[in-house]
Write an enzyme that holds these catalytic residues in place. Structure first.
Site, short mmCIF file in Angstrom:
data_model
loop_
_atom_site.label_atom_id
_atom_site.label_comp_id
_atom_site.label_asym_id
_atom_site.label_seq_id
_atom_site.Cartn_x
_atom_site.Cartn_y
_atom_site.Cartn_z
N ASP A 62 50.78 -2.38 -27.76
CA ASP A 62 52.00 -1.69 -27.35
C ASP A 62 51.83 -1.03 -25.98
OD1 ASP A 62 54.44 -0.46 -27.45
OD2 ASP A 62 54.10 0.59 -29.34
N ASP A 63 52.57 -1.49 -25.00
CA ASP A 63 52.54 -0.86 -23.66
C ASP A 63 51.23 -1.07 -22.92
OD1 ASP A 63 55.02 0.02 -24.44
OD2 ASP A 63 54.66 2.14 -24.04
N CYS A 102 60.04 -1.93 -26.27
CA CYS A 102 59.43 -2.29 -27.56
C CYS A 102 60.35 -3.04 -28.54
CB CYS A 102 58.96 -1.04 -28.28
SG CYS A 102 57.98 0.10 -27.28
N LYS A 155 53.05 -0.88 -36.33
CA LYS A 155 54.40 -0.43 -35.93
C LYS A 155 55.43 -1.50 -36.27
CE LYS A 155 56.66 0.25 -31.42
NZ LYS A 155 56.49 0.92 -30.11
N HIS A 157 59.44 -0.96 -36.14
CA HIS A 157 60.46 -0.83 -35.10
C HIS A 157 61.54 -1.91 -35.16
CE1 HIS A 157 61.13 0.83 -30.74
NE2 HIS A 157 61.90 1.40 -31.65
N HIS A 248 50.25 2.82 -26.71
CA HIS A 248 51.49 3.59 -26.50
C HIS A 248 51.14 5.07 -26.65
CE1 HIS A 248 55.51 5.17 -27.36
NE2 HIS A 248 56.05 3.99 -27.08
N ASP A 306 53.64 -6.04 -26.10
CA ASP A 306 55.10 -6.18 -26.32
C ASP A 306 55.91 -5.99 -25.04
OD1 ASP A 306 54.68 -3.40 -26.08
OD2 ASP A 306 56.26 -2.93 -27.54
N ASN A 307 55.29 -5.37 -24.03
CA ASN A 307 55.95 -5.21 -22.72
C ASN A 307 54.89 -4.76 -21.72
OD1 ASN A 307 57.23 -2.60 -24.56
ND2 ASN A 307 55.95 -2.09 -22.79
N LYS A 325 56.92 -1.03 -17.48
CA LYS A 325 57.73 -1.09 -18.71
C LYS A 325 59.15 -0.64 -18.37
CE LYS A 325 58.22 1.20 -23.20
NZ LYS A 325 57.61 2.09 -24.20
CA LIG Z 1 56.07 -1.16 -26.10
#
Ligand SMILES: [Ca+2]
Length: 468
Positions: A62-63, A102, A155, A157, A248, A306-307, A325
């Site tokens: 994540d991130d 995300c 996660k 989401h 993240h 994810d990004n 991001k």
């Molecule tokens: Ca993310």
């Protein structure tokens, strides 16, 4: 044994191809026979893979920035286990997600579709969840001749209502949190828990875990348990979606992980690196458990972020790209991306063609003998990945974020966002998207802009808010 048979049958067909080539003399005949042999080889391989499909593990972080792994050129973040995925498989230098935040990125990956085409534009929409008439990968893998056992860890989401929880959406098991972020010591007395940690329907509390429990380690524990438990479940094929929320924010790590990163002076960056050490140790433990359970060879592992990285928030680096991001520049949508499947894919390759997160679902559907529904936007990359299709089919890559959008056709890119307005780039010549060196060809510019407008005109109304 089945894996061995498949490898042998692939080798046999390679040998047949070589023999066919040796016997030909004329150029035309040689070309004709090459095509025939390639088609024969492709049919053989995809049929034998579908009859003995691999386990599938998708590890989504994540991130994480483009340059935050050893194998992506990081100078300070040490990730030997994640790097070993690249060494045992294929690393994509142009791996993309279609949006740079995300929720919609996850909704796109898990359906194989641009989520904005079914109303999910931003994170606000993803709390509503993927519409029930849009199947996800776990639901696809539940059906068919060889149903998979699916587990989601980490996660989610992708919707918090009862009908949108993972266990209502194709997964047999869920351990993690339903929202978009969590504290990393969720069982500490003073933790400002943003999302509850749950196992299936049960909410876990400090009565279940010690206060010092570190969430990334806990997710790894759960993933390892799911892997080691395969035989007890009747040996069904496994689909494990392991979505670490690291790195993240908030930047929190155990002392032991921080200690291993004391070579980094900047305190914030050291915490970020420590969070990645926990993820990397986790990947190492997962690889070890696959080996212990004799599953490593025939398990396809996909690793991606994810990004792109939000540098100001977590110190992540997207070098050499512009943007972060939330942007439509490369730094927002171009991510670390690799595949490892020792039984079938080549080892230690780097490829520079566009590989999109929405290609994961159709590729997996094909290699597990399932049909690819027409609604899916990604493409099956198996024929290209296993080496008998030299080039990827040409396709356009669309991306968006809130009211920003863009398209990449070949090396040409159009992007429109609130910061810089409309810009045009040749990504091969100008990967850093330096605005002083934009594409000047009016025809190319208008084609790109028209394509993006045409795409946007197909969008349904957005669910929830666009810009969150
Ligand atoms: Ca993310």
């Amino acid at each position: 044994m089945q894996t061995l048979q498949r490898v042998l049958s692939s080798r046999r067909s390679e040998k047949l191809t070589r023999n066919a080539l040796r016997k030909t003399n004329s150029g035309f005949e040689r070309m004709y026979r090459t095509i025939l042999a390639a088609v024969f080889f492709a049919c053989l391989v995809s049929r034998s893979i579908a009859s003995d499909p691999p386990n599938v593990i998708v590890i989504m972080v994540d991130d994480l920035g483009y340059a935050d792994l050893g194998c992506q050129g990081s100078k300070d973040i040490r990730t030997p286990h994640i790097d070993s995925l690249a060494a045992s498989g294929i690393r994509f230098t142009a791996g993309y997600v279609p949006t740079s935040v995300c929720g919609p990125s996850r909704a796109s990956f898990i359906t194989g579709q641009y989520s904005v085409e079914f109303g999910i534009n931003g994170n606000g929409a993803s709390t509503h969840g993927v519409p029930l008439d849009q199947p996800n990968l776990a639901e696809y893998l539940k059906n068919g001749d060889q149903p998979f056992y699916s587990a989601a860890i980490g996660k989610w989401h992708l919707g918090e209502s009862q009908e949108q929880r993972p266990t209502s959406r194709g997964f047999d098991y869920f351990f993690g949190f339903l929202g978009g972020a969590s504290e990393y010591f969720p069982f500490k007395a003073n933790s400002r828990t943003r999302s509850e940690i749950v196992r299936n329907e049960q909410t876990l509390t400090s009565a279940d875990y010690p206060a010092e429990t570190y969430l990334t380690d806990l997710f790894t524990d759960e993933a390892v348990a799911v892997i080691l438990d395969k035989k007890r479940r009747g040996d069904k094929r496994l689909f494990l979606y392991l979505a670490y929320n690291a790195p993240h924010g908030p930047l929190q790590a155990s002392e032991a992980y921080i200690e291993r990163n004391k070579h980094i002076q900047d305190k914030k960056r050291r915490s970020f690196a420590a969070m990645m050490t926990a993820v990397d140790d986790g990947v190492g433990r997962i690889l070890k458990s696959l080996e212990e359970n004799a599953m490593r060879d025939n398990t396809l592992i996909v690793f991606l972020s994810d990004n792109g990285g939000p540098t100001r928030v977590n110190t992540s680096l997207n070098t050499p790209f512009r943007g972060f991001k939330g942007d439509t520049w490369e730094g927002g949508v171009r991510v670390p991306f690799m595949l490892s499947w020792p039984a079938t894919l080549p080892a230690g390759e780097t490829r520079n063609e566009m590989f999109l997160s929405i290609d994961i679902v159709p590729t997996i559907l094909k290699l597990t003998g399932r049909k690819i529904p027409p609604a899916i936007d990604g493409i099956d990359l198996l024929p290209w990945l296993i080496g008998n299709q030299a080039e990827l089919p040409k396709r356009d890559f669309y991306f968006w974020r809130g009211s920003s959008r863009g398209v990449r056709i070949g090396d040409h890119k159009y992007t429109k966002n609130r910061v810089a307005g409309v810009e045009f780039f040749d990504i091969a010549a100008n990967p850093g998207e330096d605005p002083r060196h934009q594409l000047s060809d009016a025809k190319v510019r208008s084609l790109l802009e028209e394509k993006a407008k045409e795409w946007e005109s197909t969008w349904p109304p957005t669910i929830g808010s666009d810009e969150e």
